[in-house]
Design a protein around this motif. Structure first.
Motif, PDB file in Angstrom:
ATOM      1  N   UNK A  77     -76.715 -36.227  91.635  1.00 52.70           N
ATOM      2  CA  UNK A  77     -77.392 -36.848  90.493  1.00 52.70           C
ATOM      3  C   UNK A  77     -78.816 -37.242  90.875  1.00 52.70           C
ATOM      4  N   UNK A  78     -78.984 -37.707  92.118  1.00 53.38           N
ATOM      5  CA  UNK A  78     -80.329 -38.058  92.594  1.00 53.38           C
ATOM      6  C   UNK A  78     -81.231 -36.821  92.584  1.00 53.38           C
ATOM      7  N   UNK A  79     -80.703 -35.694  93.058  1.00 54.92           N
ATOM      8  CA  UNK A  79     -81.486 -34.452  93.071  1.00 54.92           C
ATOM      9  C   UNK A  79     -81.831 -34.007  91.655  1.00 54.92           C
ATOM     10  N   UNK A  80     -80.969 -34.389  90.693  1.00 51.96           N
ATOM     11  CA  UNK A  80     -81.210 -33.992  89.301  1.00 51.96           C
ATOM     12  C   UNK A  80     -82.090 -35.001  88.561  1.00 51.96           C
ATOM     13  N   UNK A  81     -82.536 -36.051  89.272  1.00 53.29           N
ATOM     14  CA  UNK A  81     -83.516 -36.941  88.662  1.00 53.29           C
ATOM     15  C   UNK A  81     -83.044 -38.348  88.323  1.00 53.29           C
ATOM     16  N   UNK A  82     -81.765 -38.676  88.620  1.00 51.76           N
ATOM     17  CA  UNK A  82     -81.298 -40.039  88.354  1.00 51.76           C
ATOM     18  C   UNK A  82     -81.611 -40.954  89.540  1.00 51.76           C
ATOM     19  N   UNK A  83     -81.492 -42.257  89.335  1.00 50.76           N
ATOM     20  CA  UNK A  83     -81.627 -43.287  90.392  1.00 50.76           C
ATOM     21  C   UNK A  83     -82.897 -43.090  91.221  1.00 50.76           C
ATOM     22  N   UNK A 155     -89.820 -37.538  98.811  1.00 45.40           N
ATOM     23  CA  UNK A 155     -90.105 -38.970  98.662  1.00 45.40           C
ATOM     24  C   UNK A 155     -91.597 -39.207  98.464  1.00 45.40           C
ATOM     25  N   UNK A 156     -92.427 -38.327  99.060  1.00 44.59           N
ATOM     26  CA  UNK A 156     -93.882 -38.485  98.933  1.00 44.59           C
ATOM     27  C   UNK A 156     -94.398 -37.952  97.596  1.00 44.59           C
ATOM     28  N   UNK A 157     -93.506 -37.368  96.795  1.00 46.36           N
ATOM     29  CA  UNK A 157     -93.926 -36.958  95.451  1.00 46.36           C
ATOM     30  C   UNK A 157     -93.782 -35.475  95.138  1.00 46.36           C
ATOM     31  N   UNK A 158     -93.385 -34.666  96.137  1.00 44.83           N
ATOM     32  CA  UNK A 158     -93.161 -33.248  95.851  1.00 44.83           C
ATOM     33  C   UNK A 158     -92.048 -33.084  94.812  1.00 44.83           C
ATOM     34  N   UNK A 159     -92.182 -32.069  93.962  1.00 44.76           N
ATOM     35  CA  UNK A 159     -91.173 -31.828  92.937  1.00 44.76           C
ATOM     36  C   UNK A 159     -89.971 -31.105  93.564  1.00 44.76           C
ATOM     37  N   UNK A 160     -88.775 -31.558  93.189  1.00 44.33           N
ATOM     38  CA  UNK A 160     -87.565 -30.872  93.642  1.00 44.33           C
ATOM     39  C   UNK A 160     -87.470 -29.550  92.880  1.00 44.33           C
ATOM     40  N   UNK A 161     -87.415 -28.450  93.614  1.00 47.78           N
ATOM     41  CA  UNK A 161     -87.510 -27.148  92.952  1.00 47.78           C
ATOM     42  C   UNK A 161     -86.269 -26.851  92.132  1.00 47.78           C
ATOM     43  N   UNK A 162     -86.429 -25.900  91.217  1.00 44.81           N
ATOM     44  CA  UNK A 162     -85.333 -25.574  90.314  1.00 44.81           C
ATOM     45  C   UNK A 162     -84.126 -25.032  91.087  1.00 44.81           C
ATOM     46  N   UNK A 163     -84.389 -24.261  92.159  1.00 52.51           N
ATOM     47  CA  UNK A 163     -83.259 -23.695  92.904  1.00 52.51           C
ATOM     48  C   UNK A 163     -82.432 -24.811  93.547  1.00 52.51           C
ATOM     49  N   UNK A 164     -83.091 -25.886  93.998  1.00 55.86           N
ATOM     50  CA  UNK A 164     -82.352 -27.014  94.572  1.00 55.86           C
ATOM     51  C   UNK A 164     -81.530 -27.715  93.494  1.00 55.86           C
ATOM     52  N   UNK A 165     -82.115 -27.817  92.294  1.00 57.58           N
ATOM     53  CA  UNK A 165     -81.357 -28.426  91.186  1.00 57.58           C
ATOM     54  C   UNK A 165     -80.102 -27.618  90.869  1.00 57.58           C
ATOM     55  N   UNK A 166     -80.260 -26.279  90.935  1.00 53.99           N
ATOM     56  CA  UNK A 166     -79.082 -25.445  90.667  1.00 53.99           C
ATOM     57  C   UNK A 166     -78.025 -25.611  91.759  1.00 53.99           C
ATOM     58  N   UNK A 167     -78.487 -25.805  92.991  1.00 50.68           N
ATOM     59  CA  UNK A 167     -77.523 -26.093  94.074  1.00 50.68           C
ATOM     60  C   UNK A 167     -76.761 -27.380  93.775  1.00 50.68           C
TER      61      UNK A 167
END
Lengths: 191, 161
Positions: A77-83, A155-167
């Motif tokens: 959920x954290x990787x998907x943008x929560x918390x 943590x420094x502000x890079x966007x979590x890529x879409x492929x990681x979200x799919x993982x």
């Protein structure tokens, strides 16, 4: 007048089928014997026969599940943008705890399996569960590796890529499959 | 007691659980999801309250509380279904009784948290150590909830009458 060649071929075909069938039966009996042998091992007899063996293993399996699935659920959920307040890098040590839960469940799961090996090995929900655990484990190792490399950047502000979200999404789906299929073993098994 | 069981078994909810064979396995599956949510997110909150994993921002773990409540609500609702489906067995089951007792204790522990600790926690820096009482409450919460999980699993194995 019957053609002797044809009937000879037919006979061959029949005997071939027969021998295939005999081999099939032999193979099956060897397969069953392996699992029967597992069921007769001292550990299996302790798990299946003693007063505390089965409940102890089942309870450990529940504890391990809550640790593995709980931590991975929150991380996904954290990787998907929560918390957003929780740092990605904070999950690196937690993942070690999750693997500890995984090991606990691997051990207790093996113990539960051998106690009724011949039943489990023919249960469709069980086989689905094992396949899902296999994929979910590989998925978790992938995500863990990515977290090690990139959590500081995220943590420094890079966007979590879409492929990681799919993982992360596939991890949620796979662990949910593990839970659902695991629960269904008791209701849909062939034993 | 007989009247009580008769009343439960005469409710529409009880008939619904007993008449539809899919209710029990589906409710059990949700109960497992709920417990993973509840205990998984509490695990993060409690270990940070104990003072381990200080790299977790203590202010941020608050954000996990809704997950705990979702897990608890799902499990309370599905738990009521189980109880209404088999009240006689659960009521006299020692593991079930102890499980309910532990849930009450866990609730009181949560009240203690809100009464004594919650306000203090807001004044802590993100990676500060926690006060002694917070450590005790966090450890108690873990013990209670893992106890709830284990006792639940033991209901079929520990004495019913």
């Amino acid at each position: 007048m019957p053609d002797p060649g044809v009937s000879l071929n037919a006979n061959r075909a029949i005997s071939l089928t027969l021998s295939l069938k005999i081999n099939d039966v032999k193979e099956r009996s060897i397969k069953v014997n392996t699992f029967e042998w597992l069921e007769m091992s001292p550990l299996a007899e302790w798990v299946g026969g003693s007063l505390i063996g089965y409940p102890l293993m089942l309870t450990s399996h529940g504890v391990g599940m809550s640790i593995v699935v709980g931590i991975l659920f929150v991380m996904n959920l954290r990787l998907l943008g929560c918390f957003n307040g929780i740092a990605f890098s904070a999950f690196n040590p937690l993942l070690k705890l999750a693997w500890a839960g995984f090991v606990l469940n691997f051990i207790s799961g093996c113990a539960l399996f051998i106690a009724q090996a011949t039943v489990f090995i023919e249960s469709i929900p069980f086989l689905i569960k094992i396949a899902a655990i296999f994929l979910a484990g590989i998925n978790a190792a992938f995500i863990q590796n990515l977290m090690r490399q990139k959590s500081v950047n995220w943590d420094a502000g890079d966007v979590v890529s879409e492929s990681v979200r799919w993982l992360a999404i596939s991890s949620l789906v796979l662990w949910s499959t593990v839970i659902v299929a695991g629960r269904m073993i008791a209701y849909l098994d062939v034993g | 007691m007989e009247n009580y069981f008769e009343w439960i078994l005469s409710t529409a909810l009880s008939s619904w659980v007993l008449d539809n064979e899919w209710v029990w396995p589906i409710a059990e599956t949700f109960h497992f999801f709920g417990l993973s949510l509840l205990i998984g997110s509490l695990l993060l909150i409690d270990i940070r309250m104990i003072g381990w994993f200080k790299q977790i921002n203590i202010q941020a773990v608050h954000a996990l509380l809704p997950l705990v409540f979702v897990g608890f609500t799902v499990n309370m609702m599905t738990g009521v279904l189980f109880y209404f489906g088999d009240p006689e067995r659960y009521t006299i089951n020692i593991a079930f009784q102890m499980k309910m007792l532990l849930i009450v204790l866990a609730g009181l522990n949560a009240l203690l948290y809100y009464w004594k600790i919650d306000s203090v926690m807001y004044n802590l820096g993100p990676h500060d150590d926690t006060p002694a009482l917070a450590k005790v409450v966090g450890a108690a919460s873990l013990i209670f909830w893992f106890g709830v999980l284990m006792l639940g699993r033991l209901i079929p194995y520990l004495g019913t009458g």
